[in-house]
Write an enzyme that holds these catalytic residues in place. Structure first.
Site, PDB file in Angstrom:
ATOM      1  N   HIS A  99     -40.271  20.063 100.987  1.00  0.00           N
ATOM      2  CA  HIS A  99     -41.631  19.711 100.547  1.00  0.00           C
ATOM      3  C   HIS A  99     -41.615  18.375  99.799  1.00  0.00           C
ATOM      4  O   HIS A  99     -42.491  17.526 100.001  1.00  0.00           O
ATOM      5  CB  HIS A  99     -42.189  20.783  99.598  1.00  0.00           C
ATOM      6  CG  HIS A  99     -42.398  22.127 100.214  1.00  0.00           C
ATOM      7  ND1 HIS A  99     -41.851  23.273  99.709  1.00  0.00           N
ATOM      8  CD2 HIS A  99     -43.108  22.508 101.307  1.00  0.00           C
ATOM      9  CE1 HIS A  99     -42.228  24.310 100.452  1.00  0.00           C
ATOM     10  NE2 HIS A  99     -42.980  23.872 101.431  1.00  0.00           N
ATOM     11  N   LYS A 146     -48.682  36.853 102.265  1.00  0.00           N
ATOM     12  CA  LYS A 146     -47.777  37.871 101.726  1.00  0.00           C
ATOM     13  C   LYS A 146     -47.799  37.789 100.196  1.00  0.00           C
ATOM     14  O   LYS A 146     -48.218  36.796  99.630  1.00  0.00           O
ATOM     15  CB  LYS A 146     -46.347  37.623 102.216  1.00  0.00           C
ATOM     16  CG  LYS A 146     -46.169  37.894 103.683  1.00  0.00           C
ATOM     17  CD  LYS A 146     -45.123  37.005 104.294  1.00  0.00           C
ATOM     18  CE  LYS A 146     -45.670  35.635 104.580  1.00  0.00           C
ATOM     19  NZ  LYS A 146     -44.752  34.600 104.869  1.00  0.00           N
ATOM     20  N   ARG A 169     -41.355  21.221 111.574  1.00  0.00           N
ATOM     21  CA  ARG A 169     -39.890  21.276 111.563  1.00  0.00           C
ATOM     22  C   ARG A 169     -39.330  21.573 112.947  1.00  0.00           C
ATOM     23  O   ARG A 169     -38.305  21.059 113.338  1.00  0.00           O
ATOM     24  CB  ARG A 169     -39.408  22.346 110.581  1.00  0.00           C
ATOM     25  CG  ARG A 169     -39.655  21.979 109.133  1.00  0.00           C
ATOM     26  CD  ARG A 169     -39.485  23.168 108.252  1.00  0.00           C
ATOM     27  NE  ARG A 169     -40.389  24.221 108.699  1.00  0.00           N
ATOM     28  CZ  ARG A 169     -40.618  25.346 108.031  1.00  0.00           C
ATOM     29  NH1 ARG A 169     -39.987  25.584 106.910  1.00  0.00           N
ATOM     30  NH2 ARG A 169     -41.467  26.243 108.491  1.00  0.00           N
ATOM     31  N   SER A 191     -39.206  27.847 102.376  1.00  0.00           N
ATOM     32  CA  SER A 191     -39.255  28.603 101.119  1.00  0.00           C
ATOM     33  C   SER A 191     -38.715  30.011 101.324  1.00  0.00           C
ATOM     34  O   SER A 191     -38.028  30.555 100.459  1.00  0.00           O
ATOM     35  CB  SER A 191     -40.697  28.678 100.606  1.00  0.00           C
ATOM     36  OG  SER A 191     -41.169  27.404 100.294  1.00  0.00           O
TER      37      SER A 191
END
Ligand code: PNS
Length: 164
Positions: free
Chosen positions: A23, A47, A95, A133
């Site tokens: 990030h 979540k 990504r 993450s």
């Protein structure tokens, strides 16, 4: 005398649970074309997050020390937040191919909701492309070394969370 140009504002949204070196890399890249980057931290993530909203915001502020970068929490639609912030660009990282379908859908929907705001996809640094993450949380949960993957403040916060 000519008026000074309108500053170009980019919004970089996400859950940031927690912020990673990936990030941070994207924020730096966004700064190369935006005068201001607003890191927009989603209040409602799908979540149950590991870190509270306040913790996620505080960790970003510790990891990113650039006066042109602001951290703001947002609730509701990203498109509305971007419009209210006066942003012309939404920045997202791509990504891998696996990111593409979700990102493409989101970009189209956001453009539908806020026609003047373009989504720009940035490619992260090569050695950070595998980073997420969720992987960082998992590695830290089982006592793995995440010191190369996150800012020291984030590593410390993970250690406290998992008591390791
Ligand atoms: O880091 P993430 O979890 O991939 O970020 C996803 C996020 C928070 C950017 C996305 O879920 C979002 O924009 N949420 C806000 C609600 C919204 O606008 N949803 C419609 C997107 S088209």
């Amino acid at each position: 005398m000519s008026a000074s140009p309108t500053p170009r504002i980019a919004v970089y949204p996400g859950s940031f649970d927690p912020i990673t070196r990936g990030h941070e890399d994207l924020i730096r890249r966004a700064r190369s074309f935006a005068d201001r980057v607003i890191v927009a931290v989603a209040v409602n993530v799908s979540k149950q997050p590991l870190f509270t909203l306040e913790e996620r915001v505080a960790l970003i502020n510790q990891a990113v020390a650039d006066p042109s970068v602001q951290v703001q929490a947002f609730d509701g639609l990203l498109a509305d937040f971007a419009r209210r912030a006066g942003a012309t660009v939404i920045v997202r990282g791509l990504r891998a191919v696996s990111d593409f379908e979700y990102e493409f859908q989101m970009a189209l929907m956001n453009r539908n909701l806020a026609p003047g705001v373009e989504t720009v996809f940035l490619v992260p640094a090569y050695d950070l492309t595998y980073l997420s993450s969720s992987l960082v949380r998992e590695v830290a949960r089982f006592g793995g070394d995440v010191s190369a993957l996150v800012h020291p403040a984030v590593r410390q916060a993970l250690t406290q969370k998992f008591g390791r």
